[in-house]
Design a protein around this motif. Structure first.
Motif, PDB file in Angstrom:
ATOM      1  N   ASP A 108      38.789 -56.765 -18.016  1.00 21.69           N
ATOM      2  CA  ASP A 108      39.481 -55.643 -18.649  1.00 21.69           C
ATOM      3  C   ASP A 108      40.699 -55.170 -17.855  1.00 21.69           C
ATOM      4  O   ASP A 108      41.458 -54.329 -18.327  1.00 21.69           O
ATOM      5  N   ALA A 109      40.892 -55.699 -16.635  1.00 21.53           N
ATOM      6  CA  ALA A 109      41.975 -55.309 -15.720  1.00 21.53           C
ATOM      7  C   ALA A 109      41.963 -53.814 -15.426  1.00 21.53           C
ATOM      8  O   ALA A 109      42.940 -53.255 -14.963  1.00 21.53           O
ATOM      9  N   ALA A 110      40.842 -53.169 -15.693  1.00 24.77           N
ATOM     10  CA  ALA A 110      40.699 -51.734 -15.446  1.00 24.77           C
ATOM     11  C   ALA A 110      39.571 -51.439 -14.467  1.00 24.77           C
ATOM     12  O   ALA A 110      39.368 -50.295 -14.097  1.00 24.77           O
ATOM     13  N   SER A 111      38.860 -52.492 -14.038  1.00 22.19           N
ATOM     14  CA  SER A 111      37.709 -52.320 -13.156  1.00 22.19           C
ATOM     15  C   SER A 111      37.746 -53.371 -12.057  1.00 22.19           C
ATOM     16  O   SER A 111      38.310 -54.448 -12.230  1.00 22.19           O
ATOM     17  N   LEU A 112      37.090 -53.035 -10.971  1.00 23.36           N
ATOM     18  CA  LEU A 112      37.055 -53.885  -9.795  1.00 23.36           C
ATOM     19  C   LEU A 112      35.605 -54.064  -9.376  1.00 23.36           C
ATOM     20  O   LEU A 112      34.859 -53.081  -9.284  1.00 23.36           O
ATOM     21  N   PHE A 154      32.231 -45.045  -9.910  1.00 21.86           N
ATOM     22  CA  PHE A 154      31.362 -46.214  -9.750  1.00 21.86           C
ATOM     23  C   PHE A 154      30.383 -46.357 -10.908  1.00 21.86           C
ATOM     24  O   PHE A 154      29.844 -45.377 -11.405  1.00 21.86           O
ATOM     25  N   PHE A 155      30.153 -47.619 -11.287  1.00 22.33           N
ATOM     26  CA  PHE A 155      29.214 -47.908 -12.361  1.00 22.33           C
ATOM     27  C   PHE A 155      28.733 -49.344 -12.215  1.00 22.33           C
ATOM     28  O   PHE A 155      29.143 -50.074 -11.314  1.00 22.33           O
ATOM     29  N   ALA A 176      34.070 -50.425  -9.888  1.00 21.10           N
ATOM     30  CA  ALA A 176      34.867 -49.209  -9.710  1.00 21.10           C
ATOM     31  C   ALA A 176      35.971 -49.180 -10.758  1.00 21.10           C
ATOM     32  O   ALA A 176      36.631 -50.198 -11.002  1.00 21.10           O
ATOM     33  N   ARG A 177      36.163 -48.017 -11.350  1.00 17.26           N
ATOM     34  CA  ARG A 177      37.228 -47.829 -12.345  1.00 17.26           C
ATOM     35  C   ARG A 177      38.552 -47.581 -11.624  1.00 17.26           C
ATOM     36  O   ARG A 177      38.695 -46.599 -10.887  1.00 17.26           O
ATOM     37  N   LEU A 178      39.526 -48.449 -11.865  1.00 20.90           N
ATOM     38  CA  LEU A 178      40.823 -48.314 -11.198  1.00 20.90           C
ATOM     39  C   LEU A 178      41.500 -46.997 -11.556  1.00 20.90           C
ATOM     40  O   LEU A 178      42.179 -46.400 -10.714  1.00 20.90           O
TER      41      LEU A 178
END
Length: 113
Positions: A41-45, A66-67, A80-82
């Motif tokens: 999604d290029a939004a999470s790491l 964090f999730f 982690a949500r960027l």
């Protein structure tokens, strides 16, 4: 909020780090051991943590950042949500994951400055 380019710069700034795709997305390795990767999604790491209990503690402490997903159940990896990270927090989480995966000698050299 950070983006993939900021992730790349921060990760590659850590000693011994290289970038190589992981499941088609940017993956960051230290001495060929994956320590972080950008999700599809290029939004999470995805990051390593010490163990499952640390993962659950991070999620409980700050679920905004964090999730996890069922795919990562049972693994010492947290997501982690960027959008919820600033540059300082990004560097903190990347460095912690890097420390867990880097050889002890490289971590000691890093700590010695």
């Amino acid at each position: 909020m950070v983006d993939v380019e900021q992730v790349r710069r921060a990760a590659l700034g850590l000693p011994g780090t290289t970038e190589r795709p992981s499941y088609g997305t940017p993956g960051f390795r230290v001495k060929d051991r994956l320590f972080a990767r950008v999700l599809d999604d290029a939004a999470s790491l995805a990051l390593y943590c010490a163990d499952e209990s640390e993962k659950q503690a991070l999620i409980a402490h700050d679920p905004r950042v964090f999730f996890t997903t069922p795919h990562y159940d049972g693994y010492a990896m947290v997501l982690a949500r960027l959008a919820e990270l600033d540059e300082a927090a990004l560097l903190d989480v990347l460095t912690e994951s890097w420390r867990l995966r880097a050889p002890a000698t490289l971590v000691a050299d890093f700590d010695a400055g």
